[in-house]
Structures are given as structure tokens and as C-alpha cells.
Design a protein around this motif. Structure first.
Motif, PDB file in Angstrom:
ATOM      1  N   ASN A   1      -5.550  -3.223  -5.660  1.00  0.00           N
ATOM      2  CA  ASN A   1      -6.104  -4.380  -4.747  1.00  0.00           C
ATOM      3  C   ASN A   1      -4.856  -5.347  -4.591  1.00  0.00           C
ATOM      4  O   ASN A   1      -4.091  -5.546  -5.310  1.00  0.00           O
ATOM      5  CB  ASN A   1      -7.051  -5.070  -5.586  1.00  0.00           C
TER       6      ASN A   1
ATOM      7  N   ALA B   1      -9.935   1.884  -5.763  1.00  0.00           N
ATOM      8  CA  ALA B   1      -9.344   1.018  -6.503  1.00  0.00           C
ATOM      9  C   ALA B   1     -10.504   0.329  -7.388  1.00  0.00           C
ATOM     10  O   ALA B   1     -11.593   0.115  -6.867  1.00  0.00           O
ATOM     11  CB  ALA B   1      -8.429  -0.020  -5.826  1.00  0.00           C
TER      12      ALA B   1
ATOM     13  N   ALA C   1      -6.335  -9.729  -8.517  1.00  0.00           N
ATOM     14  CA  ALA C   1      -5.464  -9.600  -7.429  1.00  0.00           C
ATOM     15  C   ALA C   1      -5.340 -11.057  -6.906  1.00  0.00           C
ATOM     16  O   ALA C   1      -4.142 -11.594  -6.588  1.00  0.00           O
ATOM     17  CB  ALA C   1      -5.582  -8.655  -6.407  1.00  0.00           C
ATOM     18  N   GLN C   2      -6.373 -11.655  -6.476  1.00  0.00           N
ATOM     19  CA  GLN C   2      -6.558 -12.978  -5.755  1.00  0.00           C
ATOM     20  C   GLN C   2      -6.033 -14.040  -6.902  1.00  0.00           C
ATOM     21  O   GLN C   2      -5.352 -14.792  -6.166  1.00  0.00           O
ATOM     22  CB  GLN C   2      -7.780 -13.161  -5.068  1.00  0.00           C
TER      23      GLN C   2
ATOM     24  N   GLY D   1      -4.373  -3.180 -10.315  1.00  0.00           N
ATOM     25  CA  GLY D   1      -5.251  -2.013 -10.369  1.00  0.00           C
ATOM     26  C   GLY D   1      -4.600  -0.953 -11.190  1.00  0.00           C
ATOM     27  O   GLY D   1      -5.061   0.305 -11.167  1.00  0.00           O
TER      28      GLY D   1
ATOM     29  N   LYS E   1       1.039  -1.299   0.018  1.00  0.00           N
ATOM     30  CA  LYS E   1       0.127  -0.056  -0.068  1.00  0.00           C
ATOM     31  C   LYS E   1       0.716   1.303  -0.088  1.00  0.00           C
ATOM     32  O   LYS E   1       0.426   2.288  -0.796  1.00  0.00           O
ATOM     33  CB  LYS E   1      -0.942   0.032   1.056  1.00  0.00           C
TER      34      LYS E   1
ATOM     35  N   ARG F   1      -8.333  -3.723  -0.365  1.00  0.00           N
ATOM     36  CA  ARG F   1      -8.805  -2.744  -1.599  1.00  0.00           C
ATOM     37  C   ARG F   1      -8.526  -1.179  -1.049  1.00  0.00           C
ATOM     38  O   ARG F   1      -9.240  -0.834  -0.190  1.00  0.00           O
ATOM     39  CB  ARG F   1     -10.132  -3.078  -1.865  1.00  0.00           C
TER      40      ARG F   1
ATOM     41  N   PHE G   1      -6.301  -9.394   2.597  1.00  0.00           N
ATOM     42  CA  PHE G   1      -6.690  -8.485   1.312  1.00  0.00           C
ATOM     43  C   PHE G   1      -7.036  -7.036   1.884  1.00  0.00           C
ATOM     44  O   PHE G   1      -7.370  -6.810   2.854  1.00  0.00           O
ATOM     45  CB  PHE G   1      -7.782  -8.896   0.872  1.00  0.00           C
TER      46      PHE G   1
ATOM     47  N   SER H   1     -10.791  -5.268 -10.222  1.00  0.00           N
ATOM     48  CA  SER H   1      -9.254  -5.970  -9.664  1.00  0.00           C
ATOM     49  C   SER H   1      -9.276  -6.625  -8.688  1.00  0.00           C
ATOM     50  O   SER H   1      -8.249  -7.387  -8.293  1.00  0.00           O
ATOM     51  CB  SER H   1      -8.236  -4.784  -9.771  1.00  0.00           C
ATOM     52  N   LEU H   2     -10.262  -6.806  -7.904  1.00  0.00           N
ATOM     53  CA  LEU H   2     -10.479  -7.672  -6.754  1.00  0.00           C
ATOM     54  C   LEU H   2     -10.095  -8.919  -7.126  1.00  0.00           C
ATOM     55  O   LEU H   2      -9.198  -9.671  -6.442  1.00  0.00           O
ATOM     56  CB  LEU H   2     -11.675  -7.704  -6.120  1.00  0.00           C
TER      57      LEU H   2
END
Length: 133
Positions: free
Chosen positions: A27, A46, A54-55, A115, A16, A42, A40, A50-51
Motif C-alpha cells: 500500500n 496487499a 501507509a497513510q 505491506g 510499485k 493498493r 494512493f 496496511s491501508l
């Protein structure tokens, strides 16, 4: 051995901070050695799309124990892993996912970031990994 929640939170915080430094919203997903989500974040604003990315980047990096960008190189038409992104419920084969290793070099999890551009995603993911070295 698997990443701890404390380690995952450290990686998320570093990622971050890097995202803020380069003025982007991300994310950030951390999975353990079994590819299970541990942490996690976000960032406010964002992209919602993209959630999932990213995972999936984090899981892809752990499933194959290599950065997602490297898998992407191998999965091009004619490549040895062509169409691999359709396996395992969907993989992401562009940069932004990186395995996380402990001091002994054992993979304990992975980070996935999405993101922004894939270059920024990789940079932010690397910052998360570096925070645990």
C-alpha cells in the motif's frame, strides 16, 4: 510549495515497480506539504490492514519532517519522544515513511509504504522518493 499530482503518481509508479522487483505487495500513500492525501495505491492482494498504516506513515513523516524510522529511534522508552505515537490521531514510528523534497531541498510532501517487513517498506518508499530526484 507542495507535491503535484503528477509527481505523486510518478512516486507511486516507482514504488510499485520496486515492490514488484522485490516480490512484495504494498500500500503506497503520498501526502502533500499539508499532510493531505494526494495519491494512493493498493497493489492487488496487499494487506487491508496496511491501508491505514501507509497513510499514517506518510503523515508522520510530513508532520515531523523526518523518516518514520528515525522517529521510532527517538520514541523508545526513555527517549525524548517516548509515547509520541499516541499524538495527532495516531502516528507510525517504524520505517516506511519518508519526506519528499524538491530540488531546492524544501519538503513538498511525504510517502508512506506498508505491506511487508519494515526493511522492505523503507526500500519501496525510498524508490518512490528517488524517482523525484
Amino acid at each position: 510549495m507542495s507535491i503535484t499530482l503528477k509527481q505523486a503518481e510518478t512516486a507511486v509508479q516507482a514504488a510499485k515497480a520496486k515492490a514488484s522487483d522485490i516480490d512484495t505487495l504494498m500500500n503506497i500513500a503520498i501526502v502533500d506539504a499539508g499532510a493531505n492525501l494526494v495519491a494512493f495505491a493498493r497493489m492487488d492482494g496487499a494487506w487491508l490492514g496496511s491501508l491505514d498504516i501507509a497513510q499514517k506513515k506518510a503523515r508522520t513523516a510530513r508532520y515531523f519532517d523526518m523518516p518514520t524510522g528515525e522517529i521510532g529511534k527517538l520514541s523508545q522508552p526513555g527517549g525524548s519522544l517516548f509515547n509520541i505515537e499516541h499524538s495527532n490521531g495516531g502516528l507510525i514510528t517504524f520505517p516506511g515513511g519518508i519526506p519528499i523534497k524538491n530540488a531546492s531541498g524544501e519538503i513538498i510532501g511525504a510517502i508512506g509504504v506498508s505491506g511487508s517487513s519494515v526493511e522492505n517498506d523503507h526500500t519501496v518508499a525510498q524508490a518512490g522518493v528517488d524517482a523525484l530526484q
